[in-house]
Design a protein around this motif. Structure first.
Motif, short mmCIF file in Angstrom:
data_model
loop_
_atom_site.label_atom_id
_atom_site.label_comp_id
_atom_site.label_asym_id
_atom_site.label_seq_id
_atom_site.Cartn_x
_atom_site.Cartn_y
_atom_site.Cartn_z
N MET A 168 -8.47 6.46 37.23
CA MET A 168 -8.37 6.59 35.78
C MET A 168 -8.82 5.26 35.15
O MET A 168 -8.26 4.20 35.48
N ALA A 169 -9.83 5.34 34.29
CA ALA A 169 -10.37 4.12 33.67
C ALA A 169 -10.73 4.41 32.21
O ALA A 169 -11.02 5.55 31.85
N ARG A 170 -10.72 3.32 31.43
CA ARG A 170 -10.93 3.47 29.98
C ARG A 170 -12.42 3.50 29.66
O ARG A 170 -13.11 2.50 29.84
N THR A 171 -12.90 4.64 29.19
CA THR A 171 -14.31 4.78 28.83
C THR A 171 -14.51 4.50 27.34
O THR A 171 -15.62 4.18 26.91
N ASP A 172 -13.44 4.63 26.56
CA ASP A 172 -13.54 4.33 25.13
C ASP A 172 -12.88 2.97 24.89
O ASP A 172 -11.65 2.86 24.79
N ALA A 173 -13.72 1.93 24.81
CA ALA A 173 -13.21 0.56 24.73
C ALA A 173 -12.39 0.33 23.46
O ALA A 173 -11.57 -0.59 23.40
N ASP A 174 -12.63 1.14 22.43
CA ASP A 174 -11.88 0.96 21.16
C ASP A 174 -10.50 1.57 21.21
O ASP A 174 -9.68 1.31 20.33
N SER A 175 -10.24 2.40 22.20
CA SER A 175 -8.93 3.06 22.25
C SER A 175 -7.94 2.18 22.99
O SER A 175 -8.31 1.33 23.80
N LYS A 176 -6.66 2.40 22.69
CA LYS A 176 -5.62 1.64 23.40
C LYS A 176 -4.67 2.59 24.13
O LYS A 176 -3.78 2.17 24.87
N ASP A 177 -4.83 3.89 23.89
CA ASP A 177 -3.86 4.83 24.46
C ASP A 177 -4.54 5.85 25.37
O ASP A 177 -5.71 5.68 25.76
N ALA A 178 -3.80 6.92 25.64
CA ALA A 178 -4.24 7.92 26.60
C ALA A 178 -5.58 8.57 26.25
O ALA A 178 -6.27 9.09 27.13
N ARG A 179 -5.93 8.52 24.98
CA ARG A 179 -7.10 9.30 24.54
C ARG A 179 -8.44 8.78 25.07
O ARG A 179 -9.39 9.56 25.18
N GLY A 180 -8.53 7.48 25.41
CA GLY A 180 -9.84 6.95 25.81
C GLY A 180 -10.03 6.82 27.31
O GLY A 180 -10.83 6.00 27.78
N VAL A 181 -9.29 7.62 28.09
CA VAL A 181 -9.28 7.45 29.54
C VAL A 181 -10.05 8.59 30.23
O VAL A 181 -9.89 9.75 29.86
N SER A 182 -10.87 8.22 31.21
CA SER A 182 -11.59 9.24 32.00
C SER A 182 -11.21 9.11 33.47
O SER A 182 -10.82 8.03 33.91
#
Ligand code: COS
Length: 383
Positions: A168-182
């Motif tokens: 699980m890694a953050r693809t949306d660098a602007d997000s801080k929560d669960a929503r930007g994770v792939s």
């Protein structure tokens, strides 16, 4: 698949014999060597245990949840390290692909996970993101048709053995929560991926745990599970919903075994002119353990049935995980008490299991996380 009752019974009988004749006698050796011997690993593969929950179309046994928990209860009787070696392939190391993977991802990885040729591992936890899994920091930056992964994953079960990591890694660098994770599938040997030294642990020797480090690790965009960015946290949560039921079943299986060993000891050991089992204060502990094990079995079986019927079992899975993992801790604690001094001495085996069960209240979501999930769901469901 729902097996007919006779086939399921045959499978459970075969596995029970394997547990009693091969696994339990090898517990001390595994704990001392901190590894599962090759001949046992070979037999675990032959029995198809790596593929319990992988569909038949992809080489597994394709058990439904009711069947899987019965198997987990039987295997759970042995020290948890034995289950752990194939447990990631049955649960967190394969289910992201089973539940959300593309056809190509299923075809590429599931057959090898089902046979045990490939060990799967699940990389969610980080040094600064455990219970608050949605705050994870491992980054995945797009670079053409690849992503570049950077970050560290912590306490990753089977990492030293794994051929495939669900990361699980953050693809949306602007997000801080669960929503930007792939969720990514990353093969061992990919440049930039390294596995740390296996940790020394309180118990469950033979089940290796280590860091997994990503340093500019290039992963094809096609390896995002399901092919869709920013869906990884939901995938991880769905995987854990199922995994928590499996763990609950393992807890009840091990609790049954601990109680059985303890009652045998109590019927044999003599004090004050009688056996321990003659004394009502001992009987109270036996009765409390039996009652709680029965309660956990009922919960796990009910939740598994509901899941097979298509119900959303997030709340029930958390209830079962919370109760069964706490329950096996109490059962193991009473077992040490009934064994008295012998309960504290390694040769009697109970102290090892007492240490082993402690992890159940922590991994795949602590008791406190289960409480949060249950309370949030109950409160949201009532006016
Ligand atoms: N199934 C499907 N989707 C789920 C889900 C589930 N079981 N649980 C949450 N989601 C979805 C939510 O619906 C929400 O979606 P939307 O953004 O579309 O509304 C999204 O995921 C985020 O959910 P939520 O806001 O509840 O996330 P939180 O960051 O508050 O985290 C907890 C929730 C604490 C429950 C989660 O982080 C957790 O389970 N932590 C423990 C992790 C764990 O078990 N670690 C052990 C190591 S892995 S072996």
């Amino acid at each position: 698949m729902a097996l007919d009752q006779e086939t399921l019974n045959q499978l459970l009988t075969t596995l029970d014999r394997f547990v009693q004749e091969r696994l339990i006698p090898a517990e001390r050796q595994v704990a001392d060597a901190d590894a599962i011997p090759d001949d046992i690993l070979h037999d675990i593969r032959e029995l198809g245990l790596f593929g319990l929950s992988i569909p038949e179309s992809h080489g597994g046994l394709g058990l439904n949840m009711v069947e899987e928990i019965e198997v987990a209860m039987v295997i759970g009787q042995a020290a948890p390290a034995f289950r752990s070696i194939f447990g990631t392939n049955v649960g967190i190391g394969s289910q992201a692909i089973v539940l959300d993977g593309t056809d190509a991802q299923k075809d590429t990885y599931l057959p090898r996970l089902a046979s045990g040729d490939l060990i799967g591992s699940f990389c969610l936890t980080e040094p600064e993101a455990g219970s608050d899994a949605g705050s994870l920091k491992t980054s995945a930056k797009r670079d053409g048709d690849h992503f570049i992964l950077n970050g560290t994953k912590r306490f990753i079960t089977n990492a030293p053995l794994a051929g495939l990591f669900t990361v699980m890694a953050r693809t949306d660098a602007d997000s801080k929560d669960a929503r930007g994770v792939s969720a990514f599938l990353v093969e061992a040997g990919t440049p930039g991926l390294t596995v740390g030294k296996p940790e020394k642990k309180m118990g469950q020797q033979g089940a290796p745990v280590a860091d997994v480090i990503f340093d500019n690790c290039r992963v094809p965009a096609a390896n995002i599970i399901g092919g869709r960015e920013n869906m990884g946290f939901k995938t991880a949560m769905k995987v854990l919903d199922k995994g928590r039921l499996h763990i609950s079943a393992v807890c009840t299986g091990l609790a049954r075994r601990i109680l059985r060993d303890t009652v045998r000891y109590a019927k044999d050991r003599r004090q004050f002119g009688g056996t321990l089992s003659d004394f009502q204060l001992i009987q109270a502990m036996i009765a409390d353990s039996e009652t709680e094990i029965y309660a956990a079995e009922c919960m796990v079986r009910d939740a598994a049935k509901a899941r097979d019927a298509g119900e959303n079992t997030k709340r029930k899975a958390s209830c079962a995980k919370l109760f069964a993992s706490e329950m096996v801790g109490r059962v193991a604690d009473r077992a040490v008490q009934i064994h008295g001094g012998a309960g504290y001495i390694a040769d009697y085996g109970i102290e090892q299991l007492y240490r082993d069960v402690r992890l159940f209240r922590i991994y795949e979501g602590t008791t406190q996380i289960q409480q949060l999930i249950i309370a949030k769901d109950v409160i949201a469901s009532l006016d």
